[in-house]
Design an enzyme around this catalytic site. Structure first.
Site, PDB file in Angstrom:
ATOM      1  N   GLY A   1       0.816  -1.208   0.000  1.00 50.92           N
ATOM      2  CA  GLY A   1       0.000   0.000   0.000  1.00 50.92           C
ATOM      3  C   GLY A   1       0.850   1.257   0.000  1.00 50.92           C
ATOM      4  O   GLY A   1       0.569   2.219  -0.739  1.00 50.92           O
ATOM      5  N   GLU A   2       1.894   1.274   0.816  1.00 52.55           N
ATOM      6  CA  GLU A   2       2.791   2.424   0.859  1.00 52.55           C
ATOM      7  C   GLU A   2       3.570   2.555  -0.449  1.00 52.55           C
ATOM      8  O   GLU A   2       3.861   3.670  -0.899  1.00 52.55           O
ATOM      9  CB  GLU A   2       3.741   2.312   2.045  1.00 52.55           C
ATOM     10  CG  GLU A   2       3.105   2.494   3.403  1.00 52.55           C
ATOM     11  CD  GLU A   2       2.304   1.285   3.870  1.00 52.55           C
ATOM     12  OE1 GLU A   2       1.495   1.425   4.794  1.00 52.55           O
ATOM     13  OE2 GLU A   2       2.493   0.182   3.304  1.00 52.55           O
ATOM     14  N   PHE A   3       3.911   1.427  -1.060  1.00 53.55           N
ATOM     15  CA  PHE A   3       4.576   1.488  -2.366  1.00 53.55           C
ATOM     16  C   PHE A   3       3.691   2.219  -3.374  1.00 53.55           C
ATOM     17  O   PHE A   3       4.172   3.070  -4.139  1.00 53.55           O
ATOM     18  CB  PHE A   3       4.878   0.070  -2.863  1.00 53.55           C
ATOM     19  CG  PHE A   3       5.194  -0.003  -4.333  1.00 53.55           C
ATOM     20  CD1 PHE A   3       6.457   0.326  -4.804  1.00 53.55           C
ATOM     21  CD2 PHE A   3       4.225  -0.387  -5.256  1.00 53.55           C
ATOM     22  CE1 PHE A   3       6.747   0.273  -6.165  1.00 53.55           C
ATOM     23  CE2 PHE A   3       4.501  -0.442  -6.615  1.00 53.55           C
ATOM     24  CZ  PHE A   3       5.775  -0.106  -7.069  1.00 53.55           C
TER      25      PHE A   3
END
Length: 410
Positions: A56-58
């Protein structure tokens, strides 16, 4: 105390590794990091280090990475992950020059990593606060930023015992936060090098929409003999608690077709879904143009398609809201589709904002899910208005990547 806790965490991971797949992948991946850096880092190049905890952060960091890649060719990109669920999916991502796991945040590992990586700049995404990495970057005068961050008063930084954690915030060269409330909270504690930039995920989902794939099998699944499109509910990233809501509703609405993209697609979960279904269904992996006409439910048993599938629905249901927290609501909202989700959404600003503009709806259980679905399906104008609100909100919230990029490279 902080470093001791990290050492203990690393020790527990080592103990679990022989018996737990994620722990094993994490330990093996970190063990390989130094050799990857020695082999692949070009000592004559300048690297921007971008760290994402997981997948998700990627996705949040991806718009910035691709902007840098396109407009700043003098820099190479080092991408690190902490979670196997991020690294194992994106280890071959061609938008970065070097990809590896981030070693545990202990002083010895930190110094070794930074000596081998030697970044010119570091960018952390959203919730990544690693005290020893931040301290060492600060000591080495390497600019370090956090993007798409969001702060809440209940976080450790703002507790009576939170001074050591607040110290981490002083090591950032600049903090890019999602909302004004985060900026005000930081200012209360003397952190003023802050810009309200918004969330880069909005830029990402708009790009995903532009690149959405044509899916002929989905088109074929939605065809009807009378030439009209059926009402379609797309249930994305669902868990068993979610399926217990929408599958019985689907059974009660013969005019509806259902597309389920479960969060986990292991054999046991797929079989559990199929056991619940009382109407004709098929897995996407088994679908062909000639065996879809009589099916009412399509089970997506592969990854990577959900963000393109949402556009085929009139309503989207996002899973996770009866567990740890909802999954990505923006992937559906960007198509102008109203979004339903469970009650555990309060840590997700975009979900609260979707509710505020009338494009998102939280349901507490089967009864409230049924009522909201009945309301939307009975009133075409309400359905259209909710979808339009979701799409407008997503488009109007874009632009964080440009704000951050212009600050990093004035």
């Amino acid at each position: 105390m902080y470093s001791l806790a990290i050492h203990l965490y690393a020790f527990v991971v080592a103990l679990l590794a022989p018996f737990h797949k994620k722990a094993r992948l994490l330990r093996l991946g970190q063990w390989r990091t130094n050799s990857i850096l020695r082999e692949k880092i070009d000592r004559n190049a300048k690297y921007i280090w971008i760290h994402a905890s997981s997948l998700g952060e990627f996705e949040q960091g991806r718009p910035l990475m691709e902007r840098i890649r396109a407009e700043r060719p003098e820099y190479k990109i080092l991408l690190t992950f902490f979670s196997p669920s991020g690294y194992e999916v994106r280890k071959n991502y061609d938008g970065a020059d070097v990809i590896c796991y981030l070693p545990f945040d202990t002083p010895f590992r930190v110094k070794k990593f930074l000596r081998l990586a030697n970044p010119a700049m570091a960018v952390f995404i959203k919730y990544e606060f690693w005290g020893n990495y931040l301290r060492e970057l600060h000591k080495r005068h390497i600019p370090v930023y956090i993007i798409s961050a969001i702060f809440r008063r209940e976080q450790l930084f703002f507790q009576w015992f939170g001074a050591p954690y607040r110290k981490m915030l002083t090591y950032f060269t600049h903090l890019f936060v999602q909302d004004e409330r985060s900026r005000e909270l930081l200012e209360e504690y003397g952190v003023t090098n802050v810009t309200v930039a918004g969330d880069t995920r909005f830029d990402r989902v708009l790009e995903v929409r532009r690149q959405a794939r044509e899916l002929p099998l989905i088109e074929r699944f939605l065809e009807r003999g009378d030439g009209k499109r059926p009402v379609v509910l797309v249930a994305g990233s669902s868990w068993p608690q979610d399926e217990a809501l929408f599958i019985p509703y689907f059974h009660a609405r013969p005019e509806m077709k259902l597309i389920i993209a479960p969060h986990e697609i292991h054999r046991e979960h797929l079989l559990a879904i199929e056991t619940m279904l009382k109407r004709p269904f098929i897995r996407l992996s088994e679908a062909r143009p000639d065996n879809l006409a009589d099916k009412d439910c399509l089970i997506v048993d592969s990854f990577g398609l959900l963000s393109s599938i949402y556009r085929y629905g009139q309503i989207a249901y996002i899973g996770g809201g009866f567990g740890a927290g909802i999954h990505n609501t923006l992937e559906a909202a960007v198509y102008g589709v109203p979004v339903l989700f469970g009650p555990r959404y309060h840590k997700f600003k975009e979900a609260k904002d979707l509710i505020a503009v009338g494009g998102g709806f939280s349901v507490a259980g089967a009864d409230s899910f049924r009522r909201k679905m009945d309301e939307l399906l009975a009133e075409p104008e309400a359905l259209e208005s909710a979808g339009r609100a979701a799409g407008d909100f997503t488009r109007d919230s874009a632009g964080a990547t440009d704000t951050i990029y212009r600050h990093l490279f004035p």
